[in-house]
Write a protein that holds these residues in place. Structure first.
Motif, mmCIF file in Angstrom:
data_model
loop_
_atom_site.group_PDB
_atom_site.id
_atom_site.type_symbol
_atom_site.label_atom_id
_atom_site.label_comp_id
_atom_site.label_asym_id
_atom_site.label_seq_id
_atom_site.Cartn_x
_atom_site.Cartn_y
_atom_site.Cartn_z
ATOM 1 N N LEU A 102 -5.356 2.123 3.048
ATOM 2 C CA LEU A 102 -4.696 3.387 2.747
ATOM 3 C C LEU A 102 -4.052 4.040 3.967
ATOM 4 O O LEU A 102 -3.408 5.073 3.856
ATOM 5 C CB LEU A 102 -5.700 4.360 2.118
ATOM 6 C CG LEU A 102 -6.258 3.967 0.751
ATOM 7 C CD1 LEU A 102 -7.278 4.992 0.277
ATOM 8 C CD2 LEU A 102 -5.151 3.807 -0.265
ATOM 9 N N SER A 139 -7.776 4.294 -4.861
ATOM 10 C CA SER A 139 -7.704 2.849 -4.666
ATOM 11 C C SER A 139 -8.633 2.177 -5.662
ATOM 12 O O SER A 139 -9.574 2.792 -6.173
ATOM 13 C CB SER A 139 -8.101 2.473 -3.235
ATOM 14 O OG SER A 139 -9.448 2.829 -2.981
ATOM 15 N N LYS A 155 -1.453 1.770 -7.429
ATOM 16 C CA LYS A 155 -2.649 1.918 -6.611
ATOM 17 C C LYS A 155 -2.956 0.638 -5.832
ATOM 18 O O LYS A 155 -2.894 -0.462 -6.380
ATOM 19 C CB LYS A 155 -3.843 2.290 -7.496
ATOM 20 C CG LYS A 155 -3.621 3.586 -8.265
ATOM 21 C CD LYS A 155 -4.805 3.938 -9.125
ATOM 22 C CE LYS A 155 -4.474 5.177 -9.979
ATOM 23 N NZ LYS A 155 -4.155 6.349 -9.161
ATOM 24 N N PRO A 158 -2.171 7.524 -0.269
ATOM 25 C CA PRO A 158 -3.168 7.926 -1.247
ATOM 26 C C PRO A 158 -2.934 9.340 -1.739
ATOM 27 O O PRO A 158 -2.312 10.148 -1.059
ATOM 28 C CB PRO A 158 -4.481 7.841 -0.448
ATOM 29 C CG PRO A 158 -4.055 8.059 0.972
ATOM 30 C CD PRO A 158 -2.712 7.404 1.089
ATOM 31 N N PRO A 199 0.823 -1.209 0.000
ATOM 32 C CA PRO A 199 0.000 0.000 0.000
ATOM 33 C C PRO A 199 0.857 1.259 0.000
ATOM 34 O O PRO A 199 1.837 1.357 0.734
ATOM 35 C CB PRO A 199 -0.803 -0.123 1.298
ATOM 36 C CG PRO A 199 -0.866 -1.602 1.553
ATOM 37 C CD PRO A 199 0.470 -2.125 1.086
ATOM 38 N N THR A 235 -11.053 0.041 3.009
ATOM 39 C CA THR A 235 -10.334 1.060 2.247
ATOM 40 C C THR A 235 -9.511 1.945 3.176
ATOM 41 O O THR A 235 -8.338 2.242 2.902
ATOM 42 C CB THR A 235 -11.322 1.929 1.438
ATOM 43 O OG1 THR A 235 -12.055 1.097 0.530
ATOM 44 C CG2 THR A 235 -10.573 2.992 0.639
#
Length: 418
Positions: free
Chosen positions: A332, A148, A252, A20, A17, A328
């Motif tokens: 993130l 994402s 992403k 973002p 990850p 999510t």
């Protein structure tokens, strides 16, 4: 470029990850300040914007059904939240958080303002999209704009709904989409490297940045050829900034959304297709959520007070929207803190590890520039005390300085001077 080599090695993907893109620098953004929309110009603060998640998948996997359902559910859950459909395939919904409404009641707030998430229903992808099949580049350009990717994978059998490839095969579905993302990135990187070779930097600073970008792209290209995504490549912050403008698709993070029949929702582990997706998600170090798009659609037909009972009758406690958003946020590395008063109670989204001044800057750049201290109380202590004033009287309200790392659920009041 060896498409076969990439295909054979796709299973070695390692998803790491990344931060973002909802936090940006040097850009004009819209925020809410003192109850009105204010245009901000920030040169140093990272400002929080609406999180964007792209829902992707092959045709007939339940992607659009899920999108329509979660958007409608999000609209219903936010009495004071301005729902809007930007385009036919884009919807902004409230992030469900019962804590916000508790704070609003305790503070007798005029309104409660939740954090938001933007869902983008991206047209069904088919094999060869990177070469122009289906909507081709239009599809891929939409993915570049999200933070994402939520990849819907069909895990239900239904003879009335034809699978685009003739049978339900989660691994094949996942491979098709991931390969198209890899091929698209490879094509973009090769073009960019050629341009960098031909170009000449005007000054030493530009030259250093171009060299960093070229070096990073060469390593990313090799990783892609080895079947690994761009996010698997260790880059310095300077290199990340140098390649950021390309919006590489395999940078992403991905959450796999296993779409099951209503009968499998309570015990998805009994579904062999779901088990396959779970194993793949574990290997790929990505997120996974099990959802029934059918159930989500049915929820939209029920009054809000009946939805919880309906979910309980199916053996689950939370809607798919709640599951999606929670996963999510986790993937993130996002956190939520609150401000609460008579005018409004509001949820704010920040990155984990942000300091009090940085969190203040999410509200307004002046809050960070002139930060003095943050009066902070945990959500549980706030609720136990009954109000901010009561928390102060009981010694539960702390005075935190510039080095304080904001915790999940903190209720904060910022003191600043500009």
């Amino acid at each position: 470029m060896a498409r076969t080599a990439c295909s054979n090695l796709l299973s070695t993907l390692t998803l790491l990850p990344n931060k973002p893109s909802i936090f940006t620098k040097n850009s004009q953004l819209i925020s809410v300040f003192n109850g009105r929309k204010t245009r901000l110009q920030s040169s140093s603060s990272r400002i929080s914007m609406s999180l964007r998640a792209g829902i992707v998948g092959l045709p007939n996997v339940g992607k659009s059904t899920l999108f329509n359902a979660v958007v409608e559910n999000g609209k219903a859950q936010a009495a004071n939240f301005p729902f809007c459909t930007i385009e036919p395939n884009v919807g902004i919904v409230a992030v469900p958080d019962p804590r916000l409404h508790v704070l609003s009641e305790l503070s007798k707030s005029q309104r409660a303002v939740p954090a938001s998430i933007e869902f983008v229903d991206i047209a069904g992808l088919v094999k060869g999209a990177s070469q122009g099949e289906g909507l081709g580049n239009k599809f891929l350009s939409h993915i570049r704009e999200v933070d994402s990717i939520l990849q819907v994978v069909r895990c239900f059998e239904d003879n009335d709904i034809v699978h685009v490839n003739g049978k339900v095969d989660p691994k094949s579905d996942i491979d098709v989409i991931n390969l198209e993302l890899v091929f698209s990135d490879l094509d973009q990187i090769e073009k960019r490297i050629e341009k960098l070779k031909k170009g000449k930097a005007k000054d030493s600073q530009s030259k250093v940045k171009e060299e960093a970008e070229k070096s990073a792209l060469e390593r990313i290209k090799q990783a892609l050829m080895d079947g690994k995504p761009a996010r698997a490549v260790a880059l310095t912050e300077f290199e990340k900034d140098a390649v950021k403008h390309l919006c590489l698709l395999t940078m992403k993070p991905i959450i796999y959304v296993a779409n099951v029949a209503e009968s499998d929702l309570a015990e998805p582990e009994n579904n062999s297709h779901v088990n396959e997706v779970m194993n793949l998600a574990s290997e790929l170090r990505s997120g996974i959520v099990t959802i029934s798009a059918q159930v989500e659609s049915e929820l939209t037909e029920l009054p809000s007070d009946e939805r919880t009972e309906y979910l309980k009758s199916l053996g689950v406690n939370e809607s798919g929207l709640g599951n999606l958003i929670r996963e999510t946020y986790s993937l993130l590395g996002l956190r939520t803190y609150f401000t609460s008063g008579e005018k409004e109670s509001k949820a704010w989204t920040i990155l984990a590890g942000m300091t009090a001044p940085q969190a203040a800057g999410v509200i307004h750049s002046d809050f960070e520039k002139g930060f003095i201290r943050a009066e902070t109380v945990s959500y549980d202590d706030f609720v136990a005390a009954g109000s901010l004033a009561a928390a102060r009287e009981k010694g539960l309200l702390r005075s935190e300085g510039k080095d304080y790392i904001v915790q999940e659920g903190d209720v904060m009041l910022f003191r600043f001077n500009v």
